[in-house]
Design an enzyme around this catalytic site. Structure first.
Site, short mmCIF file in Angstrom:
data_model
loop_
_atom_site.label_atom_id
_atom_site.label_comp_id
_atom_site.label_asym_id
_atom_site.label_seq_id
_atom_site.Cartn_x
_atom_site.Cartn_y
_atom_site.Cartn_z
N GLY A 22 0.82 -1.21 0.00
CA GLY A 22 0.00 0.00 0.00
C GLY A 22 0.85 1.26 0.00
O GLY A 22 2.08 1.20 -0.12
N ASP A 23 0.19 2.40 0.16
CA ASP A 23 0.89 3.68 0.09
C ASP A 23 2.01 3.78 1.12
O ASP A 23 3.07 4.34 0.83
CB ASP A 23 -0.11 4.83 0.29
CG ASP A 23 -1.08 4.96 -0.87
OD1 ASP A 23 -0.64 4.80 -2.02
OD2 ASP A 23 -2.28 5.20 -0.63
N THR B 281 3.84 1.31 2.46
CA THR B 281 4.97 0.47 2.05
C THR B 281 5.75 1.14 0.93
O THR B 281 6.99 1.15 0.94
CB THR B 281 4.46 -0.91 1.58
OG1 THR B 281 3.81 -1.56 2.68
CG2 THR B 281 5.61 -1.78 1.10
N LEU B 282 5.04 1.69 -0.04
CA LEU B 282 5.71 2.38 -1.14
C LEU B 282 6.53 3.55 -0.62
O LEU B 282 7.66 3.79 -1.06
CB LEU B 282 4.68 2.86 -2.17
CG LEU B 282 4.34 1.89 -3.31
CD1 LEU B 282 3.96 0.51 -2.81
CD2 LEU B 282 3.24 2.46 -4.20
N ARG B 283 5.98 4.28 0.35
CA ARG B 283 6.71 5.40 0.94
C ARG B 283 7.98 4.93 1.63
O ARG B 283 9.06 5.52 1.47
CB ARG B 283 5.83 6.15 1.94
CG ARG B 283 6.45 7.42 2.49
CD ARG B 283 5.91 7.78 3.87
NE ARG B 283 6.50 6.93 4.90
CZ ARG B 283 7.64 7.21 5.52
NH1 ARG B 283 8.32 8.30 5.22
NH2 ARG B 283 8.12 6.41 6.45
N THR C 23 -5.45 -0.27 -0.51
CA THR C 23 -6.85 0.06 -0.79
C THR C 23 -6.98 1.39 -1.51
O THR C 23 -7.84 1.55 -2.37
CB THR C 23 -7.65 0.11 0.52
OG1 THR C 23 -7.01 0.99 1.43
CG2 THR C 23 -7.74 -1.27 1.15
N LEU D 105 2.71 18.00 -10.28
CA LEU D 105 3.59 17.17 -11.09
C LEU D 105 4.68 16.62 -10.17
O LEU D 105 5.14 17.32 -9.26
CB LEU D 105 4.23 17.98 -12.22
CG LEU D 105 3.28 18.50 -13.31
CD1 LEU D 105 4.03 19.43 -14.25
CD2 LEU D 105 2.66 17.34 -14.08
N LEU E 132 8.79 21.00 -7.28
CA LEU E 132 7.94 21.85 -6.45
C LEU E 132 6.90 21.02 -5.71
O LEU E 132 6.53 19.93 -6.15
CB LEU E 132 7.23 22.89 -7.31
CG LEU E 132 8.13 23.83 -8.13
CD1 LEU E 132 7.28 24.62 -9.12
CD2 LEU E 132 8.91 24.76 -7.22
N GLU F 292 1.80 7.92 7.68
CA GLU F 292 2.60 8.01 8.90
C GLU F 292 2.25 9.29 9.65
O GLU F 292 2.24 10.38 9.06
CB GLU F 292 4.10 8.01 8.55
CG GLU F 292 4.62 6.68 8.03
CD GLU F 292 4.55 5.59 9.08
OE1 GLU F 292 4.91 5.85 10.25
OE2 GLU F 292 4.12 4.48 8.74
#
Length: 299
Positions: free
Chosen positions: A65-66, A68-70, A92, A210, A215, A268
């Site tokens: 999930g987000d 883990t990717l982080r 999810t 982007l 930025l 987190e």
């Protein structure tokens, strides 16, 4: 064929995911040397990234999930190694992956191994990095969850109020944000600071962001006293919340909040009364679709 080698760092809860297993086997059948390692507890992602780099891997795959990717993105960026990352979204929300156009099926996501990597930015605050977005507000129960009742009232912006279980719990406080050529102060309800565009499972809080422009996109939801008392009625009457935001695009922004600010950093928690958010340009090389909506800032 040595270049057709990668290591998948997979969240332990996905160990029995048959779609992932089939996708891995398909890659192996196509000639890839694809190894798999599982995370079990805090710190595993960082350790496994370090071990992979020490073993000579130059392509890593983050499966989960987000959060883990982080974790994996942060560990890889901190290592400052000539390695790139493929995203295998298995959570999810999968907010960064969705906004970036990464396929949500394992086999299609792993096809990105064959796409050239591009340098993208990360955000950083308090020594921690984030791949997607930091959201924040005032309240003692800020978590990654959002009340369903609040979602009905606020729509997409509900995710800014992470963890506030009832509308009555919304509270405003004085905050000051400052960056290059930008200064805003006043009562605010919440804010989003995006490297990506969306949070909370598809809600675009930073619609123009982007990931390769160096930025951060800032979205502030102000809370003048008269607005705090009538926000629910305004929104129920059909007023879109998007036009209530103050927006900016900055290389860094410092936030001061006398009451302290509760931040959700890709899942987190972080808290502080003075926080400096900084873009880290080109901090990570990621295999994204060539037509990814998040690419274009460096072209």
């Amino acid at each position: 064929m040595s270049e057709r080698k990668a290591l998948l760092i997979l969240h332990g809860k996905q160990a029995l995911n048959e779609e992932v297993r089939a996708a891995v086997e398909a890659r192996r059948a196509a000639g890839w040397d694809l190894q798999v390692r599982l995370t079990w507890e805090a710190g595993d992602a960082q350790r496994l990234v370090q071990e992979a780099l020490a073993a000579g891997h130059t392509r890593l795959i983050a499966g989960g999930g987000d959060g883990t990717l982080r974790d994996i993105a942060e560990a890889l960026a901190n290592a400052d190694a000539p390695a790139s990352l493929v995203l295998l979204p298995l959570g999810t929300a999968n907010d960064f992956a969705r906004a970036a156009g990464v396929p949500l099926t394992p086999a299609a996501a792993l096809d990105l191994l064959d796409v050239p990597a591009r340098a993208i930015d990360l955000g950083e605050v308090g020594g921690q990095m984030f791949l997607n977005m930091a959201t924040g507000g005032f309240g003692s129960q800020v978590t990654a969850n959002t009340s369903e009742d609040l979602k009905k009232v606020l729509g997409g912006a509900a995710y800014l109020f992470t963890g506030l279980s009832r509308f009555a719990e919304l509270s405003a406080a004085y905050g000051e944000l400052q960056g290059p050529g930008f200064h805003w102060h006043g009562e605010l309800l919440a804010l989003g600071i995006g490297n990506g565009r969306q949070a909370g499972g598809g809600h675009e809080l930073c619609p123009g962001a982007l990931a390769d422009d160096g930025l951060l996109d800032i979205s502030i939801l102000p809370a003048p006293q008269e607005l705090v008392g009538t926000l629910k009625n305004l929104l129920a009457g059909g007023l879109g919340i998007d036009n209530l935001f103050v927006r900016a695009r900055l290389p860094w922004v410092e936030i001061k909040a006398s009451r302290g600010l509760d931040i959700n950093l890709d899942g987190e928690p972080l808290q502080g009364d003075t926080l400096r958010f900084t873009a880290r340009p080109g901090a990570l090389r990621v295999h994204l679709p060539e037509d990814s909506p998040l690419l274009g800032g460096a072209r």
